[in-house]
Design a protein around this motif. Structure first.
Motif, PDB file in Angstrom:
ATOM      1  N   THR A 115       0.844  -1.190   0.000  1.00  9.21           N
ATOM      2  CA  THR A 115       0.000   0.000   0.000  1.00  9.21           C
ATOM      3  C   THR A 115       0.881   1.242   0.000  1.00  9.21           C
ATOM      4  N   PRO A 116       0.397   2.336  -0.579  1.00  9.70           N
ATOM      5  CA  PRO A 116       1.184   3.578  -0.569  1.00  9.70           C
ATOM      6  C   PRO A 116       1.427   4.069   0.849  1.00  9.70           C
ATOM      7  N   THR A 117       2.622   4.541   1.103  1.00  4.90           N
ATOM      8  CA  THR A 117       2.965   5.040   2.424  1.00  4.90           C
ATOM      9  C   THR A 117       2.404   6.443   2.621  1.00  4.90           C
ATOM     10  N   VAL A 118       2.038   6.749   3.857  1.00  2.00           N
ATOM     11  CA  VAL A 118       1.508   8.063   4.209  1.00  2.00           C
ATOM     12  C   VAL A 118       2.648   8.920   4.755  1.00  2.00           C
ATOM     13  N   PRO A 119       2.908  10.085   4.180  1.00  2.00           N
ATOM     14  CA  PRO A 119       4.001  10.922   4.686  1.00  2.00           C
ATOM     15  C   PRO A 119       3.761  11.322   6.133  1.00  2.00           C
ATOM     16  N   ILE A 120       4.808  11.252   6.953  1.00  2.00           N
ATOM     17  CA  ILE A 120       4.738  11.668   8.344  1.00  2.00           C
ATOM     18  C   ILE A 120       5.832  12.689   8.605  1.00  2.00           C
ATOM     19  N   GLU A 121       5.674  13.429   9.682  1.00  2.00           N
ATOM     20  CA  GLU A 121       6.681  14.399  10.077  1.00  2.00           C
ATOM     21  C   GLU A 121       7.565  13.788  11.158  1.00  2.00           C
ATOM     22  N   TYR A 122       8.861  14.040  11.067  1.00  2.00           N
ATOM     23  CA  TYR A 122       9.789  13.477  12.034  1.00  2.00           C
ATOM     24  C   TYR A 122      11.004  14.391  12.148  1.00  2.00           C
ATOM     25  N   PRO A 123      11.711  14.332  13.284  1.00  2.00           N
ATOM     26  CA  PRO A 123      12.901  15.179  13.456  1.00  2.00           C
ATOM     27  C   PRO A 123      14.096  14.595  12.725  1.00  2.00           C
ATOM     28  N   LEU A 124      14.925  15.485  12.173  1.00  2.00           N
ATOM     29  CA  LEU A 124      16.118  15.058  11.455  1.00  2.00           C
ATOM     30  C   LEU A 124      17.224  16.076  11.727  1.00  2.00           C
ATOM     31  N   THR A 125      18.390  15.566  12.075  1.00  2.00           N
ATOM     32  CA  THR A 125      19.527  16.434  12.357  1.00  2.00           C
ATOM     33  C   THR A 125      20.045  17.051  11.063  1.00  2.00           C
ATOM     34  N   ALA A 126      20.162  18.362  11.061  1.00  2.00           N
ATOM     35  CA  ALA A 126      20.617  19.087   9.877  1.00  2.00           C
ATOM     36  C   ALA A 126      21.745  20.034  10.266  1.00  2.00           C
ATOM     37  N   LYS A 127      22.191  20.812   9.299  1.00  2.00           N
ATOM     38  CA  LYS A 127      23.290  21.737   9.550  1.00  2.00           C
ATOM     39  C   LYS A 127      22.903  22.782  10.586  1.00  2.00           C
ATOM     40  N   ASN A 128      21.631  23.196  10.578  1.00  2.00           N
ATOM     41  CA  ASN A 128      21.154  24.232  11.499  1.00  2.00           C
ATOM     42  C   ASN A 128      20.465  23.652  12.723  1.00  2.00           C
ATOM     43  N   GLY A 129      20.800  22.422  13.088  1.00  2.00           N
ATOM     44  CA  GLY A 129      20.183  21.798  14.247  1.00  2.00           C
ATOM     45  C   GLY A 129      19.109  20.809  13.837  1.00  2.00           C
ATOM     46  N   VAL A 130      18.318  20.395  14.809  1.00  2.00           N
ATOM     47  CA  VAL A 130      17.252  19.427  14.558  1.00  2.00           C
ATOM     48  C   VAL A 130      16.089  20.144  13.877  1.00  2.00           C
ATOM     49  N   ARG A 131      15.662  19.606  12.751  1.00  2.00           N
ATOM     50  CA  ARG A 131      14.577  20.185  11.981  1.00  2.00           C
ATOM     51  C   ARG A 131      13.436  19.184  11.873  1.00  2.00           C
ATOM     52  N   ILE A 132      12.233  19.704  11.682  1.00  2.00           N
ATOM     53  CA  ILE A 132      11.062  18.855  11.457  1.00  2.00           C
ATOM     54  C   ILE A 132      10.867  18.746   9.948  1.00  2.00           C
ATOM     55  N   VAL A 133      10.864  17.512   9.440  1.00  2.00           N
ATOM     56  CA  VAL A 133      10.785  17.300   8.001  1.00  2.00           C
ATOM     57  C   VAL A 133       9.684  16.304   7.686  1.00  2.00           C
TER      58      VAL A 133
END
Length: 247
Positions: A136-154
């Motif tokens: 089945t197609p996956t449903v996009p979810i929001e999750y934290p991810l470490t980036a250059k400017n700190g932890v971002r919500i993606v």
């Protein structure tokens, strides 16, 4: 023929006997070799055209991916890998470099576990496996991810590229940083809540009756002497005996 000239032929007439037959067979062999050589040249020409077209297509696609403003990551299986945790990065764009702070030279050929750690890589691997093996197609979810400017919500979208047999060849991940968008929504919600509470307070605040002085004139005439203020009239109506005071 020995020197590579496939166009040479033994001219007729041919002598009788076995020598004449041999000359004819030699000419037929040269004709066959010439045809095979021409076919090989045609295949090489088509192969060169195909390779040139493939190279142009690759440059075109790489240019598109490179200039997309959202971070893009492409991974491919490494050996008989069953889980996406063993897949290796094969392509990424400049937006991904800017977002993560990692250069493509340090990422190409590596797995996510080599530069991400903890719950983030476990969640990304689970999302990759869902895209690869879920029916089945996956449903996009929001999750934290470490980036250059700190932890971002993606949030991320995944596209699986398969061969004719359905085997997964590549996994493309498109990432969108929604941190600022969510913060803006939270500020808007707080401001809306404050406006609603202020409106509620203003609607339930006691207000003086319109035209109260006009409505209380008969009351004043009954309970107050000329020149007596309205508060004195109210008190006299309740039974208080106050001296009259003219203004």
């Amino acid at each position: 023929l020995g020197a590579g000239d496939l166009g040479v032929r033994i001219p007729a007439p041919y002598p009788s006997g076995e020598l004449g037959l041999l000359m004819q067979k030699l000419n037929a062999t040269a004709q066959s070799l010439q045809g095979q050589h021409d076919a090989i040249d045609e295949l090489n020409r088509k192969l060169s055209q195909s390779q040139a077209e493939e190279a142009r297509t690759k440059v075109f696609l790489d240019t598109i991916i490179e200039n997309i403003p959202l971070p893009i990551l492409v991974k491919a299986p490494h050996g008989p890998a069953q889980s996406a945790k063993d897949w290796r990065i094969t392509l990424l764009n400049k937006a991904y470099e800017d977002f993560t702070g990692f250069s493509r030279e340090n990422l190409i050929g590596k797995s996510l576990r080599e530069f991400y750690a903890g719950e983030s890589v476990d969640l990304i691997t689970a999302l990759d496996d869902d895209a690869l093996y879920s029916a089945t197609p996956t449903v996009p979810i929001e999750y934290p991810l470490t980036a250059k400017n700190g932890v971002r919500i993606v949030t991320s979208e995944r596209v699986v590229i398969r061969d004719d047999n359905g085997a997964a060849l590549y996994l493309l991940t498109l990432i969108e940083d929604v941190t600022d968008k969510r913060r803006s929504e939270q500020r808007h919600d707080r401001q809306s809540g404050e406006r609603r509470r202020a409106l509620h307070r203003s609607q339930h605040r006691p207000r003086p009756l319109q035209g109260s002085q006009r409505c209380l004139r008969p009351f004043r005439r009954r309970h107050a002497a000329p020149g007596c203020s309205l508060p004195h009239a109210r008190r006299r109506a309740r039974g208080f005996h106050l001296p009259y005071r003219r203004r």
